[in-house]
Design a protein around this motif. Structure first.
Motif, mmCIF file in Angstrom:
data_model
loop_
_atom_site.group_PDB
_atom_site.id
_atom_site.type_symbol
_atom_site.label_atom_id
_atom_site.label_comp_id
_atom_site.label_asym_id
_atom_site.label_seq_id
_atom_site.Cartn_x
_atom_site.Cartn_y
_atom_site.Cartn_z
ATOM 1 N N LEU A 207 28.842 20.920 37.894
ATOM 2 C CA LEU A 207 28.269 22.086 37.207
ATOM 3 C C LEU A 207 27.046 22.643 37.922
ATOM 4 C CD1 LEU A 207 28.674 20.873 33.527
ATOM 5 C CD2 LEU A 207 30.072 22.544 34.738
ATOM 6 N N GLU A 208 26.289 21.772 38.601
ATOM 7 C CA GLU A 208 25.093 22.250 39.299
ATOM 8 C C GLU A 208 25.512 23.064 40.528
ATOM 9 O OE1 GLU A 208 22.204 22.695 38.145
ATOM 10 O OE2 GLU A 208 21.678 23.593 40.085
ATOM 11 N N LYS A 209 26.539 22.596 41.195
ATOM 12 C CA LYS A 209 27.028 23.337 42.363
ATOM 13 C C LYS A 209 27.597 24.690 41.925
ATOM 14 C CE LYS A 209 29.921 21.396 45.268
ATOM 15 N NZ LYS A 209 30.930 20.383 45.661
ATOM 16 N N ILE A 210 28.299 24.669 40.816
ATOM 17 C CA ILE A 210 28.862 25.926 40.290
ATOM 18 C C ILE A 210 27.742 26.899 39.957
ATOM 19 C CG2 ILE A 210 30.097 26.934 38.307
ATOM 20 C CD1 ILE A 210 31.936 24.487 38.400
ATOM 21 N N ARG A 211 26.700 26.368 39.325
ATOM 22 C CA ARG A 211 25.556 27.210 38.992
ATOM 23 C C ARG A 211 24.966 27.853 40.251
ATOM 24 N NH1 ARG A 211 20.805 28.419 39.017
ATOM 25 N NH2 ARG A 211 20.433 26.868 40.642
ATOM 26 N N ALA A 212 24.831 27.023 41.261
ATOM 27 C CA ALA A 212 24.243 27.520 42.511
ATOM 28 C C ALA A 212 25.139 28.594 43.143
ATOM 29 C CB ALA A 212 24.034 26.359 43.478
ATOM 30 N N TRP A 213 26.447 28.385 43.097
ATOM 31 C CA TRP A 213 27.352 29.383 43.677
ATOM 32 C C TRP A 213 27.260 30.695 42.897
ATOM 33 C CZ3 TRP A 213 31.393 32.565 42.333
ATOM 34 C CH2 TRP A 213 32.105 33.146 43.385
ATOM 35 N N LEU A 214 27.213 30.582 41.573
ATOM 36 C CA LEU A 214 27.121 31.790 40.747
ATOM 37 C C LEU A 214 25.840 32.553 41.044
ATOM 38 C CD1 LEU A 214 28.358 30.367 37.310
ATOM 39 C CD2 LEU A 214 29.596 31.927 38.817
ATOM 40 N N ASP A 215 24.778 31.789 41.348
ATOM 41 C CA ASP A 215 23.490 32.386 41.666
ATOM 42 C C ASP A 215 23.590 33.365 42.837
ATOM 43 O OD1 ASP A 215 20.972 32.511 40.749
ATOM 44 O OD2 ASP A 215 20.250 30.653 41.672
ATOM 45 N N GLY A 216 24.411 32.999 43.798
ATOM 46 C CA GLY A 216 24.474 33.816 45.013
ATOM 47 C C GLY A 216 25.679 34.734 45.084
ATOM 48 N N ASN A 217 26.518 34.739 44.043
ATOM 49 C CA ASN A 217 27.758 35.498 44.175
ATOM 50 C C ASN A 217 28.039 36.413 42.992
ATOM 51 O OD1 ASN A 217 29.230 34.534 46.756
ATOM 52 N ND2 ASN A 217 28.389 32.682 45.829
ATOM 53 N N PHE A 218 26.997 37.150 42.629
ATOM 54 C CA PHE A 218 27.177 38.122 41.555
ATOM 55 C C PHE A 218 28.230 39.149 41.981
ATOM 56 C CE2 PHE A 218 25.848 41.830 38.976
ATOM 57 C CZ PHE A 218 25.831 41.221 37.739
ATOM 58 N N GLU A 219 28.160 39.531 43.238
ATOM 59 C CA GLU A 219 29.196 40.396 43.795
ATOM 60 C C GLU A 219 30.104 39.523 44.653
ATOM 61 O OE1 GLU A 219 29.438 43.416 42.890
ATOM 62 O OE2 GLU A 219 27.420 43.969 42.217
ATOM 63 N N HIS A 220 31.339 39.383 44.248
ATOM 64 C CA HIS A 220 32.271 38.570 45.030
ATOM 65 C C HIS A 220 33.688 39.031 44.688
ATOM 66 C CE1 HIS A 220 34.493 35.095 46.543
ATOM 67 N NE2 HIS A 220 33.436 34.807 47.256
#
Lengths: 335, 314, 168
Positions: A207-220
């Motif tokens: 879940l922490e990795k997912i959070r981090a990915w979401l942080d940087g990929n608002f546009e994807h």
């Protein structure tokens, strides 16, 4: 010494609580579906099926009146509901994925404003959780940090044991008080070998990795890929134990009416529609992105918790087959 | 049990017929995309869970080669050609995979000038039937898991499409459960029917899944979302719910293609297709109107004849 | 027409809503008035350009807001000011009646009529008949009860709500 409770005595417990004037809500078969509903006797309890709607409605009903108004002789009177009259409630037979959710929601309902409707009900409700012995391929509680016998959120916890009946565990003062009050129904000893738990067979998530990915990929491109098929209904949000958005509407006529608060869903096109007709979330993928962002990033950022308990309802009932677990797996792989 | 009949749980048809349809859809979809005849193929792809499927907008030959047809392919993909979902498709001519019931919806959309027939390449599927709501998708399709609409389907084989994928296996005769339920309701007194529907509508949580999956609910501004003036209360209470479902059925009268998606997606198990079916039956009896697989220029309620029945008007 | 009917006291005075077209029925009702014909004052007239403009949702809304009976009236076939508005309305209401009947609304509370600008007498007749029929049937409880009922956990009424909102 561990205490046990037979199924008959569980029914008797419900009956005894009802006799005391306590409102008892539990899984109940109504027509073709099982939902959490007020029970009128213990035998109505249906523990073999995960209710179609989550238990959140005990605290956050689909619709509630928050004030009423009446215009008479040129004067308008406004009355508030008397929340002191909300009855003591026991929410019984709650699976861990449902039991955990109200505690997660406490954070947002007591954040910048204490929502008396939610919090008063929380205060007056005792949750009797039950370990989960049946799951299907939509369940994924273990991937979001829960287990089929997670105690989180329960005041009293039942573990189904071999030969029928339950091992009982009081987890806090509320649970102990209830157990003490009906001590005669609980027997000491007995078989306490738990039935095999329903461990969902799913890929784990970080879940922490997912959070981090979401942080940087608002546009994807992923958002469009997943959510172009989204039909824009509110089934996922309304069945979800943790979704808690609501709308406030005035209903009635010129002379009198009510202000009501009712469930809303970020999947609806109108959810973010401005009065000017500008819509910041103009297309469906943006709306679906918000659903994932809110559950796995915003809520974690703000309150340190995940707004998902892995109950799988949104997967089972998505009209277009969007599978949040598959989406999370995909993100998990990317991050 | 008489010969030829089967129990509710024996597999309905040989799964090979779905495999054959899948192969034909893939071949056609890949060909269309490679030849540049279409910009996208709207079809189905497999989901994560065994037996599940979901709509897929395939824009590459690789994606097209993943398309499937299984009993899990419940969605009416004509939805994607309605104004409401068109944004999900690229510009240009598209292809769409349709079952017979979906084709009626597509024909309806063309009849209502929502698109032109030559803007879409129609891949029909010979469809023995799909799962109903809440079916165990991991088990083979059987009478008990078959959607109620499929038990009485008259359009297993689409007509007037550009291509038909698969062939139809022999299908068993099944009891028409929906027709029986409709007859049961019709035999009730108005008071009994009111009690029946009141209980059904009370459960509604206004998730609006019924509206969102309907190819014909393409209004930019739904009457039921409006609040000035407000025709229908938006809160999920028995009053507003009842009004919503009556208005919905009325707006679909003479248009509904009978795909029964509204009923399938209802998380509260409200038998919504009974309303649509009742209206279709009445419009047939009154005006001889039926939704068909071919576009019709006028619908039951968008046309009239001088001699229409007016026995109810004083 | 005598005036005795209007002076009789009744226990129940039904509320009727009449949705009428401005060209024929409204003019017909007007004629009844200017001709000093008596008809029950139970009816509230709402004027529309055409019966074709009368959305079935108006009828629904009227019942929801407490109407005991609804009348929809417009030009005779062939007389529509807009050529075909009433023909479309005829089909629409034929369908809507069936729908209402299917959900369990008693159709005796809903009347359709053609009343021309010259038919003041027919207007009186239609309104009187509907009023008396609905009076005999008593108040329309269905939609009012529906509006008072709450939805909670699939139960139509819930003791918790009743207690908490007793003060409202």
């Amino acid at each position: 010494m561990a205490k046990t409770l037979s199924l008959d005595n569980l029914h008797r417990l419900v009956d005894a609580l009802l006799q005391e004037g306590v409102r008892v809500v539990g899984p109940k078969r109504t027509g073709t579906l099982t939902v959490y509903a007020p029970l009128t006797r213990g035998e109505e309890l249906e523990l073999n099926e995960l209710p179609r709607r989550s238990a959140k409605e005990t605290f956050f009903p689909p619709c509630e009146t928050i004030l009423s108004f009446e215009k008479r002789d040129g004067r308008t009177t406004v009355s508030d509901p008397d929340l002191d009259r909300l009855p003591e409630t026991v929410l019984i037979g709650v699976r861990p994925c449902d039991a955990a959710a109200p505690g997660i929601l406490d954070a947002v309902f007591s954040w910048d404003y204490d929502d008396p409707f939610f919090l008063e009900r929380r205060k007056r409700t005792t949750i009797i959780g039950i370990a989960c012995t049946s799951s299907d391929d939509a369940c994924f509680c273990t991937a979001v940090g829960l287990t089929p016998d997670a105690r989180q959120g329960s005041d009293l916890f039942l573990v189904p044991v071999e030969g029928g009946g339950f091992a009982v565990e009081a987890l806090d003062a509320k649970g102990s008080a209830l157990k003490e009050r009906h001590a005669a129904l609980f027997t000491a000893g007995g078989n306490t070998v738990p039935l095999p738990l329903a461990e969902p067979k799913v890929e784990p998530l970080d879940l922490e990795k997912i959070r981090a990915w979401l942080d940087g990929n608002f546009e994807h491109p992923l958002w469009k890929e997943i959510a172009d098929r989204c039909a824009g209904c509110g089934a996922c949000a309304f069945l979800c134990p943790a979704c808690h958005c609501f709308d406030i509407v005035d209903e009635g006529g010129e002379g009198s009416g009510c202000r009501r608060k009712h469930w809303d869903a970020c999947g609806f096109g109108k959810f973010t529609m401005h009065a000017s007709a500008h819509n910041p979330r103009d297309v469906q993928p943006q709306r679906y992105r918000n659903r994932i962002m809110h559950k796995f990033k915003y809520y974690r950022d703000k309150f340190g918790q995940t707004l998902c308990t892995g109950c799988g309802r949104c997967i089972r009932w998505c009209p277009v087959g969007i599978d949040i677990k598959a989406v999370l797996d995909e993100i998990n792989k990317k991050s | 049990m008489t010969q030829g009949q089967q129990t509710e749980s024996t597999p309905l048809v040989d799964p090979a017929c779905y495999a054959a349809a899948t192969a034909a859809i893939r071949a056609e979809a890949v060909r269309l995309l490679e030849a540049g005849e279409v910009t996208a193929v709207v079809g189905y792809r497999a989901g994560r869970r065994a037996g599940s499927a979901m709509p897929e907008v395939a824009t590459t030959a690789e994606a097209a080669a993943q398309l499937i047809f299984t009993p899990g392919c419940q969605n009416n993909l004509a939805l994607f050609l309605s104004k409401a979902k068109r944004e999900a498709l690229p510009k240009g001519k598209v292809a769409v995979v349709v079952k017979g019931c979906d084709l009626r919806a597509l024909a309806g959309l063309i009849g209502e000038s929502q698109l032109k027939r030559d803007e879409v390449h129609v891949i029909g599927v010979a469809c023995p039937g799909v799962y109903g709501a809440g079916a165990d998708l991991a088990k083979p399709l059987a009478a008990e898991s078959l959607a109620r609409k499929c038990r009485e389907c008259k359009v297993h084989l689409p007509e007037g499409t550009d291509v038909v994928a698969g062939t139809l296996p022999p299908l068993p005769d099944l009891a028409p459960l929906e027709a029986e339920e409709l007859a049961r309701l019709e035999a009730m007194t108005p008071q009994e029917r009111w009690a029946f529907w009141t209980e059904q509508f009370a459960r509604c949580i206004r998730c609006l899944a019924c509206r969102q999956v309907c190819p014909f609910c393409f209004c930019t501004q739904c009457l039921c979302d409006r609040n000035r003036p407000q025709a229908v209360d938006t809160s999920p209470r028995p009053a507003g719910n009842t009004a919503w479902h009556i208005v919905r059925a009325m707006h679909l009268a003479g248009r509904c293609a009978g795909c029964a998606e509204c009923e399938r997606v209802c998380p509260m198990d409200i038998p919504l297709n009974l309303l649509n079916r009742k209206m279709a039956q009445e419009l047939f009896e009154l005006y001889g109107f039926e939704t068909t697989m071919q576009p019709q220029e006028q619908g039951a309620l968008t046309s009239y004849r001088d001699g229409d029945d007016q026995s109810f008007i004083k | 027409m005598t005036a005795t009917a209007t002076t009789t006291k009744h226990d129940f005075e039904p509320k009727l809503v009449a949705f009428v077209c401005t060209w024929c029925t409204y003019a017909g009702a007007d004629l009844a008035g200017t001709s000093r014909m008596q008809y029950p004052s139970n009816v509230r007239v709402v004027k529309f350009p055409c019966t074709g403009r009368i959305d079935p949702v108006f009828i629904l809304r009227a019942f929801q807001k407490g109407a005991d009976g609804v009348l929809v009236s417009g030009c005779h076939p062939g007389d529509c000011h807009y050529m075909a508005g009433n023909f479309h309305a005829r089909r629409r209401f034929a369908a809507f009646r069936q729908l209402l009947d299917f959900v369990g609304v008693d159709l005796k509370r809903l009347q359709f009529s053609w009343v021309s600008a010259a038919e003041g007498g027919k207007w009186v007749e239609v309104v009187t008949e509907l009023t008396e029929r609905v009076r005999e049937m008593g108040p329309m409880r269905e939609f009012i009860d529906l509006d008072a009922s709450e939805h909670w956990s699939a139960e139509l009424a819930d003791a918790e709500l009743k207690a908490a909102y007793h003060s409202l």
